[in-house]
Design a protein around this motif. Structure first.
Motif, short mmCIF file in Angstrom:
data_model
loop_
_atom_site.label_atom_id
_atom_site.label_comp_id
_atom_site.label_asym_id
_atom_site.label_seq_id
_atom_site.Cartn_x
_atom_site.Cartn_y
_atom_site.Cartn_z
N VAL A 91 -10.37 -40.81 13.32
CA VAL A 91 -9.50 -40.64 14.48
C VAL A 91 -10.12 -39.65 15.46
O VAL A 91 -10.07 -39.84 16.68
N SER A 92 -10.73 -38.58 14.93
CA SER A 92 -11.37 -37.58 15.79
C SER A 92 -12.50 -38.18 16.62
O SER A 92 -12.69 -37.81 17.78
N VAL A 93 -13.25 -39.08 16.02
CA VAL A 93 -14.35 -39.72 16.75
C VAL A 93 -13.81 -40.52 17.92
O VAL A 93 -14.33 -40.45 19.05
N ALA A 94 -12.73 -41.27 17.68
CA ALA A 94 -12.12 -42.05 18.76
C ALA A 94 -11.51 -41.14 19.82
O ALA A 94 -11.60 -41.42 21.02
N ARG A 119 -6.64 -48.26 13.76
CA ARG A 119 -6.51 -48.45 15.21
C ARG A 119 -7.67 -47.77 15.95
O ARG A 119 -8.19 -48.31 16.93
N SER A 120 -8.07 -46.61 15.47
CA SER A 120 -9.15 -45.88 16.13
C SER A 120 -10.47 -46.62 16.03
O SER A 120 -11.22 -46.75 17.01
N LEU A 121 -10.78 -47.13 14.83
CA LEU A 121 -12.03 -47.87 14.68
C LEU A 121 -12.00 -49.17 15.48
O LEU A 121 -13.03 -49.60 16.01
N ALA A 122 -10.82 -49.78 15.59
CA ALA A 122 -10.71 -50.99 16.40
C ALA A 122 -11.08 -50.69 17.86
O ALA A 122 -11.81 -51.47 18.50
N ARG A 123 -10.62 -49.55 18.38
CA ARG A 123 -10.96 -49.18 19.75
C ARG A 123 -12.46 -48.92 19.89
O ARG A 123 -13.08 -49.28 20.89
N THR A 145 -18.80 -30.07 16.07
CA THR A 145 -17.93 -29.90 14.91
C THR A 145 -17.73 -31.23 14.20
O THR A 145 -17.83 -31.31 12.97
N ILE A 146 -17.42 -32.26 14.96
CA ILE A 146 -17.26 -33.59 14.37
C ILE A 146 -18.56 -34.05 13.71
O ILE A 146 -18.55 -34.65 12.62
N ASN A 147 -19.67 -33.74 14.32
CA ASN A 147 -20.96 -34.19 13.81
C ASN A 147 -21.33 -33.55 12.47
O ASN A 147 -22.14 -34.10 11.73
#
Length: 460
Positions: free
Chosen positions: A343-346, A419-423, A284-286
């Motif tokens: 955010v979903s990817v993280a 924050r998500s991309l930082a992780r 779904t994310i993809n």
């Protein structure tokens, strides 16, 4: 920032402090005691095992005809229910499936003559009209049971069949997303011998390995109903190649498309519900990865069958030809949904540890955050300013409503995405410098509270 946002921030801070300071000894002690499984949880599951959902009861309604042996429609192969009508949509059989069901509605017909056979569908009994529970307003977006999807084409909440010459099984020409009640009648004088009514299920069957049972019956019912709602909201596209992936849509009927912002919230529940949903959420994310616009943003919604291959998002040149966002959805901006996709990817990585899938998505996430950084000027304190970029009008989650300027919702998503991309940069790319720079940007976006629990405003 609005007064209501300030109040919510204060409440959240207060609750956080209260919970942190509360007694925890008993909770710690209880957590060390194993809890035996109560098999009664299975009684809460609404999913019907097997290929079909079959009726639990049938009633007869209306004038202008007669019905004999109505219960025959409940069992395949027994005595048929005989419906005879003397007027258009006179007497009718109302089939109760006992639970919401999604899939192809099938009618087993022994014989029929005269007027066309009409089957209509509804989630709630009070809305079961000749057109089912379709929107009756010609100006309504979902008038006549219209949806934005492709797997239920032709769409609608009722089907009309010419009387067959012999015994046959009539199947709805398109998938019918969610119904508990099915009404069977004739559009004029005629006769019908009906063997059965059933729904051939098409949703992804959850395994419920994340089940639970509490002492609160209302909580139990709510959780298992929502879990079943997730199941009904899954689908596989019909236009793509073999091995079509399962995805989570916005709901069992109406849009029947995937919304990037909605998925972020639904996924958090799906990961907890069952391990098999990890693959469903991955695909779904993809769906959005190969649809990035040149400016870095993503469409707010996607068809369920866009041929995006995992590991190969491609360049940011929009959706593949023939798989563009449906209807007016591709003609507006809903930029917070791009942020929530990041955010979903993280979140996916946090629940699965699947770095191999996430790594090719990093360039997509970086381009997305670059767009927001370019539209978050120092004059606004580093906050993103929603506007009509790229010739597309800006809107918020309720798409008929315009949204422009500095809004808390989009900037809350902006903060979460940073924050998500930082992780992701640190755990997948191993780039601590990039992660630190993103955290610094997030610190600028995050609202600051004073001792009096006020929120420092940034911009109008």
């Amino acid at each position: 920032m609005t007064r209501s946002t300030m109040v919510l921030a204060c409440l959240a801070a207060t609750l956080s402090g209260t919970l942190a300071a509360g007694p925890q000894n008993r909770a710690v002690a209880l957590s060390r005691e194993p809890v035996g499984m109560d098999p009664a949880w299975r009684q809460q599951v609404l999913h019907v095992p097997g290929a079909f959902v079959r009726p639990t009861s049938v009633t007869v309604e209306g004038d202008g005809g007669t019905v004999t042996g109505a219960d025959g429609a409940l069992r395949e192969g027994g005595a048929a229910a005989i419906l005879t009508t003397s007027a258009p949509r006179g007497a009718r059989l109302v089939i109760d499936l006992g639970v919401l069901a999604g899939g192809y509605v099938e009618l087993g017909v022994r014989r029929a003559s005269g007027a066309p056979i009409r089957a209509s569908y509804a989630e709630a009994r009070q809305y079961l009209g000749p057109a089912g529970d379709a929107d009756p307003d010609p100006d309504g977006f979902f008038y006549g049971g219209r949806s934005l999807g492709t797997d239920d084409d032709p769409d609608g909440r009722a089907d009309v069949y010419a009387p067959p010459r012999g015994a046959t099984v009539l199947r709805s020409p398109g998938l019918r997303g969610s119904q508990r009640y099915v009404a069977i009648t004739l559009d004029g004088p005629g006769s019908l011998a009906l063997d059965f009514v059933r729904v051939r299920q098409t949703a992804f069957p959850g395994a419920y390995d994340g089940h639970f049972l509490s002492s609160d019956p209302v909580l139990n019912r709510a959780w298992y109903a929502s879990a079943y709602g997730l199941e009904l909201s899954t689908a596989r596209g019909r236009r793509t190649a073999a091995g079509r992936p399962w995805v989570v849509m916005d709901g069992p009927k109406r849009d029947r498309t995937v919304y990037a912002g909605d998925v972020q919230l639904v996924a958090l529940a799906a990961y907890q519900q069952g391990g098999a949903y990890r693959r469903v959420l991955r695909d779904t994310i993809n769906l959005f990865a190969c649809q990035q616009r040149p400016d870095g943003t993503l469409p707010a919604t996607s068809l369920i069958d866009v041929p995006c291959e995992p590991g190969d998002p491609g360049p940011p040149d929009g959706s593949p030809a023939g798989f563009e966002p449906p209807g007016a959805a591709g003609q507006v901006r809903l930029d917070s949904f791009t942020l929530l996709w990041v955010v979903s990817v993280a979140d996916y990585l946090r629940f699965t540890g699947d770095r191999a899938f996430v790594r090719p998505l990093l360039p997509v996430a970086r381009r997305a955050l670059r767009f927001f950084g370019e539209h978050a000027p120092d004059a606004d304190g580093g906050l993103f300013r929603t506007a009509d970029y790229g010739g597309l009008p800006a809107q918020n989650w309720h798409t008929p409503d315009r949204a422009a300027g500095l809004d808390a919702t989009t900037n809350a998503a902006y903060y979460a995405a940073l924050r998500s991309l930082a992780r992701l940069e640190q755990s997948v790319a191993g780039d601590r410098g990039a992660a630190a720079a993103l955290d610094r940007r997030a610190d600028r976006v995050r609202p600051r509270s004073s001792a009096g629990c006020g929120i420092r405003r940034r911009g109008p």
